[in-house]
Scaffold this motif. Structure first.
Motif, PDB file in Angstrom:
ATOM      1  N   ALA A  96     -38.163  57.897  26.103  1.00 29.70           N
ATOM      2  CA  ALA A  96     -38.518  56.504  26.409  1.00 29.70           C
ATOM      3  C   ALA A  96     -38.030  56.167  27.821  1.00 29.70           C
ATOM      4  CB  ALA A  96     -37.887  55.559  25.401  1.00 29.70           C
ATOM      5  N   ASP A  97     -38.681  55.221  28.469  1.00 30.40           N
ATOM      6  CA  ASP A  97     -38.317  54.861  29.836  1.00 30.40           C
ATOM      7  C   ASP A  97     -37.442  53.618  29.895  1.00 30.40           C
ATOM      8  OD1 ASP A  97     -40.134  56.698  31.630  1.00 30.40           O
ATOM      9  OD2 ASP A  97     -41.326  56.059  29.914  1.00 30.40           O
ATOM     10  N   ASP A  98     -37.560  52.775  28.892  1.00 35.06           N
ATOM     11  CA  ASP A  98     -36.773  51.550  28.880  1.00 35.06           C
ATOM     12  C   ASP A  98     -36.698  51.082  27.422  1.00 35.06           C
ATOM     13  OD1 ASP A  98     -35.298  49.408  29.770  1.00 35.06           O
ATOM     14  OD2 ASP A  98     -36.933  48.398  30.814  1.00 35.06           O
ATOM     15  N   TYR A  99     -35.817  50.120  27.144  1.00 39.27           N
ATOM     16  CA  TYR A  99     -35.751  49.583  25.793  1.00 39.27           C
ATOM     17  C   TYR A  99     -35.356  48.124  25.850  1.00 39.27           C
ATOM     18  CZ  TYR A  99     -30.717  49.353  26.007  1.00 39.27           C
ATOM     19  OH  TYR A  99     -29.444  48.995  26.368  1.00 39.27           O
ATOM     20  N   MET A 100     -35.725  47.390  24.795  1.00 39.56           N
ATOM     21  CA  MET A 100     -35.264  46.014  24.629  1.00 39.56           C
ATOM     22  C   MET A 100     -34.953  45.817  23.157  1.00 39.56           C
ATOM     23  SD  MET A 100     -37.732  43.623  26.927  1.00 39.56           S
ATOM     24  CE  MET A 100     -36.846  42.127  26.506  1.00 39.56           C
ATOM     25  N   THR A 101     -33.951  44.988  22.882  1.00 44.52           N
ATOM     26  CA  THR A 101     -33.631  44.735  21.479  1.00 44.52           C
ATOM     27  C   THR A 101     -34.188  43.374  21.060  1.00 44.52           C
ATOM     28  OG1 THR A 101     -31.476  43.945  22.200  1.00 44.52           O
ATOM     29  CG2 THR A 101     -31.570  46.190  21.399  1.00 44.52           C
ATOM     30  N   LYS A 102     -34.576  43.285  19.774  1.00 42.88           N
ATOM     31  CA  LYS A 102     -35.073  42.028  19.219  1.00 42.88           C
ATOM     32  C   LYS A 102     -33.897  41.223  18.687  1.00 42.88           C
ATOM     33  CE  LYS A 102     -39.108  44.449  17.375  1.00 42.88           C
ATOM     34  NZ  LYS A 102     -39.671  45.006  16.139  1.00 42.88           N
ATOM     35  N   PRO A 103     -33.922  39.910  18.735  1.00 46.80           N
ATOM     36  CA  PRO A 103     -34.983  39.087  19.339  1.00 46.80           C
ATOM     37  C   PRO A 103     -34.974  39.228  20.850  1.00 46.80           C
ATOM     38  CG  PRO A 103     -33.125  37.721  18.673  1.00 46.80           C
ATOM     39  CD  PRO A 103     -32.816  39.109  18.214  1.00 46.80           C
ATOM     40  N   PHE A 104     -36.155  39.058  21.452  1.00 44.00           N
ATOM     41  CA  PHE A 104     -36.242  39.274  22.891  1.00 44.00           C
ATOM     42  C   PHE A 104     -36.942  38.089  23.555  1.00 44.00           C
ATOM     43  CE2 PHE A 104     -40.788  40.108  23.023  1.00 44.00           C
ATOM     44  CZ  PHE A 104     -41.052  40.391  21.694  1.00 44.00           C
ATOM     45  N   ARG A 105     -36.721  37.974  24.854  1.00 43.24           N
ATOM     46  CA  ARG A 105     -37.424  36.944  25.637  1.00 43.24           C
ATOM     47  C   ARG A 105     -38.753  37.525  26.084  1.00 43.24           C
ATOM     48  NH1 ARG A 105     -31.973  36.423  26.766  1.00 43.24           N
ATOM     49  NH2 ARG A 105     -32.122  38.259  28.090  1.00 43.24           N
ATOM     50  N   GLN A 106     -39.834  36.814  25.776  1.00 41.74           N
ATOM     51  CA  GLN A 106     -41.167  37.351  26.079  1.00 41.74           C
ATOM     52  C   GLN A 106     -41.384  37.580  27.573  1.00 41.74           C
ATOM     53  OE1 GLN A 106     -43.863  34.648  24.193  1.00 41.74           O
ATOM     54  NE2 GLN A 106     -42.716  34.861  22.294  1.00 41.74           N
ATOM     55  N   LEU A 107     -40.843  36.679  28.374  1.00 38.24           N
ATOM     56  CA  LEU A 107     -41.049  36.824  29.821  1.00 38.24           C
ATOM     57  C   LEU A 107     -40.309  38.042  30.349  1.00 38.24           C
ATOM     58  CD1 LEU A 107     -41.040  33.178  31.169  1.00 38.24           C
ATOM     59  CD2 LEU A 107     -42.950  34.657  30.537  1.00 38.24           C
ATOM     60  N   GLU A 108     -39.167  38.318  29.721  1.00 39.82           N
ATOM     61  CA  GLU A 108     -38.418  39.503  30.142  1.00 39.82           C
ATOM     62  C   GLU A 108     -39.204  40.768  29.775  1.00 39.82           C
ATOM     63  OE1 GLU A 108     -34.332  39.747  28.877  1.00 39.82           O
ATOM     64  OE2 GLU A 108     -34.212  41.868  29.433  1.00 39.82           O
ATOM     65  N   LEU A 109     -39.796  40.754  28.596  1.00 35.37           N
ATOM     66  CA  LEU A 109     -40.612  41.904  28.195  1.00 35.37           C
ATOM     67  C   LEU A 109     -41.741  42.121  29.200  1.00 35.37           C
ATOM     68  CD1 LEU A 109     -41.405  44.071  25.991  1.00 35.37           C
ATOM     69  CD2 LEU A 109     -43.001  42.364  25.164  1.00 35.37           C
ATOM     70  N   LEU A 110     -42.384  41.035  29.552  1.00 34.51           N
ATOM     71  CA  LEU A 110     -43.493  41.102  30.504  1.00 34.51           C
ATOM     72  C   LEU A 110     -43.025  41.678  31.842  1.00 34.51           C
ATOM     73  CD1 LEU A 110     -46.322  39.936  29.853  1.00 34.51           C
ATOM     74  CD2 LEU A 110     -45.758  38.051  31.369  1.00 34.51           C
ATOM     75  N   ALA A 111     -41.872  41.187  32.309  1.00 34.63           N
ATOM     76  CA  ALA A 111     -41.343  41.650  33.594  1.00 34.63           C
ATOM     77  C   ALA A 111     -40.994  43.134  33.525  1.00 34.63           C
ATOM     78  CB  ALA A 111     -40.116  40.836  33.978  1.00 34.63           C
TER      79      ALA A 111
END
Ligand code: CA
Length: 227
Positions: A96-111
């Motif tokens: 994987a190249d990056d990861y985010m944990t839930k709950p997440f900020r949608q704008l951050e995901l987009l960025a």
């Protein structure tokens, strides 16, 4: 631009899809709730980036990732409720190249998705960085230590590049976050820590007693060599 989201929670798909429509309408979002189908869609739909949930109904996200990596180097961002570091490390280790944990900020995901895409089109022109026995190509992130080639993910490569470029000086968390994601985030230091741990496992003789990448608590990291 085509983004594939492999996620079994329809509410998350809907939320992400809405965020895309508002903030990034030119991107095409395609989705599936099943892992097998997701891997198949990477092959048939050729997305530019993949957002991958780890807990899927048929096969695990890790298995999806493993399948994808057999034939594609498409950037993959893991989206997971598992905030445990070993789980995240495993995801990064499997490509994987990056990861985010839930709950997440949608704008951050987009960025973050956008930053993965930006990294797909390197500007070029930068010289291979040499420091002692270490040689790092800042565009492909191909790394050699003496004659040994070390495999780095893009994110690891970007972080190492920043550290080596500023060898002997402290590189702050915010600088690293901006290099990786284009901006600083509230929990970026935590994410950076995970990538540093991965880099140490790849570069240090004893990752538990690092000699190369040193932690400056609360500030950042320093590459402890003069180049
Ligand atoms: Ca799930």
């Amino acid at each position: 631009m085509k983004v594939l989201i492999i996620e079994d929670d329809p509410q998350i798909i809907e939320a992400v899809s809405l965020a895309f429509q508002i903030r990034w309408p030119e991107a095409q979002l395609i989705a599936t709730q099943e892992g097998e189908r997701g891997a198949y869609m990477v092959e048939t739909e050729k997305p530019d980036v993949v957002v991958l949930d780890l807990g899927l109904p048929d096969i695990s996200g890790y298995d999806v990732l493993k399948q994808i990596r057999l034939f594609s180097d498409v950037p993959v961002l893991i989206l997971t409720v598992r905030a445990d570091e070993p789980d995240i490390i495993k995801g990064l280790e499997w490509g994987a190249d990056d990861y985010m944990t839930k709950p997440f900020r949608q704008l951050e995901l987009l960025a973050r998705v956008k930053s993965l895409l930006r990294r797909r089109s390197p500007v070029g022109g930068e010289q291979t960085l040499v420091c002692g026995q270490l040689r790092l190509n800042p565009v492909t992130f191909q790394l050699f230590i003496a004659d040994r080639e070390v495999n780095l993910t893009r994110t690891e490569g970007i972080i190492l590049h920043q550290l080596v470029k500023n060898a002997g000086q402290i590189v702050e968390h915010s600088t690293l976050a901006e290099a990786v994601w284009g901006e600083d985030y509230p929990d970026a230091a935590q994410s950076i820590k995970v990538y540093i741990r991965r880099l140490r496992e790849k570069l240090e003789a004893d990752p538990g007693e690092p000699q190369l990448i040193l932690t400056k608590p609360g500030i950042g990291y320093v590459f402890a060599r003069q180049c």
